[in-house]
Design a protein around this motif. Structure first.
Motif, PDB file in Angstrom:
ATOM      1  N   SER A  71       0.859  -1.163   0.038  1.00 40.21           N
ATOM      2  CA  SER A  71       0.015   0.037   0.037  1.00 40.21           C
ATOM      3  C   SER A  71       0.589   1.294   0.171  1.00 40.21           C
ATOM      4  N   GLU A  74       2.354   1.926  -3.492  1.00 35.65           N
ATOM      5  CA  GLU A  74       1.271   2.275  -4.208  1.00 35.65           C
ATOM      6  C   GLU A  74       1.132   3.821  -4.182  1.00 35.65           C
ATOM      7  N   VAL A  75       1.338   4.175  -3.106  1.00 34.04           N
ATOM      8  CA  VAL A  75       1.221   5.794  -2.869  1.00 34.04           C
ATOM      9  C   VAL A  75       2.316   6.480  -3.491  1.00 34.04           C
ATOM     10  N   ASP A  78       1.923   6.478  -7.324  1.00 36.95           N
ATOM     11  CA  ASP A  78       0.962   7.332  -7.708  1.00 36.95           C
ATOM     12  C   ASP A  78       1.805   8.802  -8.148  1.00 36.95           C
ATOM     13  N   ARG A  79       1.526   8.979  -9.577  1.00 41.88           N
ATOM     14  CA  ARG A  79       2.106  10.459  -9.656  1.00 41.88           C
ATOM     15  C   ARG A  79       1.202  11.641  -9.203  1.00 41.88           C
ATOM     16  N   HIS A  80       0.178  11.606  -8.846  1.00 35.47           N
ATOM     17  CA  HIS A  80      -0.647  12.505  -8.114  1.00 35.47           C
ATOM     18  C   HIS A  80      -0.326  12.793  -6.532  1.00 35.47           C
ATOM     19  N   SER A  81       0.138  11.721  -5.955  1.00 34.29           N
ATOM     20  CA  SER A  81       0.230  11.801  -4.375  1.00 34.29           C
ATOM     21  C   SER A  81       1.386  12.868  -4.128  1.00 34.29           C
ATOM     22  N   ARG A  84       4.959  11.416  -4.099  1.00 31.50           N
ATOM     23  CA  ARG A  84       5.562  11.401  -5.505  1.00 31.50           C
ATOM     24  C   ARG A  84       5.969  12.655  -6.255  1.00 31.50           C
ATOM     25  N   THR A 107       9.894   4.840 -10.998  1.00 29.74           N
ATOM     26  CA  THR A 107       9.008   3.995 -11.268  1.00 29.74           C
ATOM     27  C   THR A 107       9.296   2.266 -11.325  1.00 29.74           C
ATOM     28  N   ARG A 114       5.973  -4.261  -5.084  1.00 33.37           N
ATOM     29  CA  ARG A 114       4.792  -4.518  -5.271  1.00 33.37           C
ATOM     30  C   ARG A 114       4.550  -5.950  -4.366  1.00 33.37           C
TER      31      ARG A 114
END
Length: 482
Positions: A71, A74-75, A78-81, A84, A107, A114
């Protein structure tokens, strides 16, 4: 801009001093605020991390831990986090690497952590992941369990962004408390990962810490090494040797020092259709983080007898490096690095005067250098996009020269047909190479790889056995015995 780095567990109302590290790149200035703990505060941190990991982390299942790490990753993917975005914006300033190289490199790197890759990671080392949760039956009878240390102390290098995740995640998987010391060269990513991890799983808030102190602080290191069960160290062989003298003999020390890697290209990869693609992959391995990793190639051995000669391949490689320079420019070198690059190139040019077969590609204003020669000895370059292409007839011709560096060898990128791949891998394994991979993948080890030929998790844990005799003997004392 200012960014606070690191991560600390709750140690009460302590006032933490900070040290400002300043980074500049192309007119951008970043001030990094690093926590500077006193020895008393450091002791509080170690006690807190040890206690919390014993009460929380060691009571979680490996499945739960893997899900939490997944998890958090995953954050970061995420290019919008927020994290990141910070990584993509600030890491280029701190490291000097090209923004696009950082983005793509992050990336590719993060995907290795993962869920499914972590499961493979654990199985690769332990076979049965449940060994981390409890006693598991053994084939020879009896039971075994893998127990991680109470506290692992990591001393990280900063040559490649985000690299601390390898050992930090390994420490979490074996359910240990973890304290990591970040490098002044890249002090950011490990702290961000710790913050994301705690946001995902607040119960882990006191199970880890990411701290900073100036490298070479012998008094501090001697004191803190006393608290650790395992010390994992990255850096130059000189610094690791110095570090080892401060570690108690009862503390396990896992050093990862300098290594050197190379590529080998068979003439089967040098027909007119494949040669350019082969050069493209080789050039990528060179430009990725400017050869700062142990897995980065310094030399490409190119076999004679293909449609494209080794000298022509060197030209192809030079063209590809120039093309990559336009897309992913080399970072600005320090004065010391620039001096080393100029010196190395001058030496190669001078020696070419007495060796007509030797060629030096690239001008002084280019940000790369390719040297072609025949029969040259294995010799690492000065990195930062400098590489040698050495022609050879048969593999046996080059093995003695490579074997001389046995203690320092790590990865070999190979472009060859399957029969030669396995034959060459056998030869390279016998002289000290620990990783065989494809060209274009040299800087991207697979999840669960054996770092420098060692196990990531098995090196950290100790196995506890219940022998069959104990199990059988216990039957005499059972309440149900007649």
């Amino acid at each position: 801009m200012r960014e606070r780095v690191g991560y600390l567990p709750d140690i009460g109302e302590e006032i933490i001093d900070t040290k400002i590290l300043t980074f500049t790149r192309k007119g951008e200035v970043l001030e990094v605020e690093a926590p500077q703990l006193t020895m008393e505060q450091m002791q509080l941190v170690t006690e807190k991390v040890k206690t919390a990991s014993s009460e929380v982390l060691k009571n979680m299942s490996i499945t739960e831990i893997i899900s939490i790490i997944d998890s958090a990753i995953e954050v970061l993917l995420d290019r919008h986090s927020t994290y990141r975005k910070k990584a993509e914006m600030l890491l280029p300033i701190v490291t000097g690497y090209d923004k696009e190289m950082i983005r793509l490199g992050l990336t590719s790197f993060l995907k290795k952590f993962r869920k499914h890759e972590l499961q493979r990671f654990v199985v690769e080392d332990l076979g049965n992941p449940l060994l981390l949760d409890g006693f598991q039956p053994r084939v020879k009878r009896g039971y075994s369990k893998a127990v991680g240390p109470d506290l692992i102390l990591h001393v990280w290098a900063g040559n490649v962004p985000a690299l601390p995740l390898w050992s930090l995640i390994s420490g979490l998987l074996v359910k240990s408390g973890n304290i990591g010391k970040v490098s002044s060269a890249e002090p950011l990513f490990a702290g961000w990962f710790a913050q994301v991890l705690v946001e995902v799983a607040p119960q882990l808030k006191d199970c880890l810490a990411v701290v900073w102190w100036k490298g070479g602080d012998e008094a501090r290191e001697k004191e803190i090494f006393r608290y650790a069960d395992v010390v994992v160290g990255y850096g130059s062989n000189t610094s690791l040797e110095s570090m080892s003298r401060r570690i108690p003999v009862t503390t396990r020390f896992l050093p990862f020092g300098h290594k050197v890697s190379f590529g080998v290209i068979s003439n089967a990869a040098l027909d007119s259709r494949k040669a350019l693609a082969t050069a493209h992959q080789a050039a990528f391995d060179i430009i990725q983080f400017d050869q700062q990793g142990c897995y980065s190639p310094h030399i490409f051995y190119v076999q004679k007898g293909g449609n494209v000669t080794p000298a022509e391949f060197a030209q192809y490689l030079a063209q590809e490096l120039e093309s990559y320079q336009k897309r992913y420019p080399r970072r600005t070198l320090t004065l010391e690095e620039m001096t080393a690059a100029v010196h190395w190139r001058n030496q190669e040019e001078v020696s070419s005067f007495s060796n007509p077969a030797k060629q030096v590609f690239g001008q002084t204003d280019h940000h790369w250098t390719v040297v072609y020669e025949e029969g040259a000895a294995f010799s690492p370059t000065c990195s930062n996009r400098t590489v040698k292409v050495i022609a050879f007839d048969e593999l046996e011709d080059i093995l003695p020269s490579i074997q001389h560096y046995r203690k320092f060898l790590q990865s070999a990128g190979i472009a060859a047909a399957p029969k030669d791949l396995f034959r060459w891998a056998e030869k390279f394994g016998n002289i000290g190479v620990t990783r065989i991979t494809a060209l274009g993948k040299m800087t991207s080890p697979e999840a669960g790889w054996h770092h420098d030929g060692r196990f990531n998790l098995l090196d950290l844990v100790q196995m506890v056995d219940i022998e069959h005799s104990a199990e059988e003997y216990a039957e005499y004392f059972a309440a149900y015995i007649d």
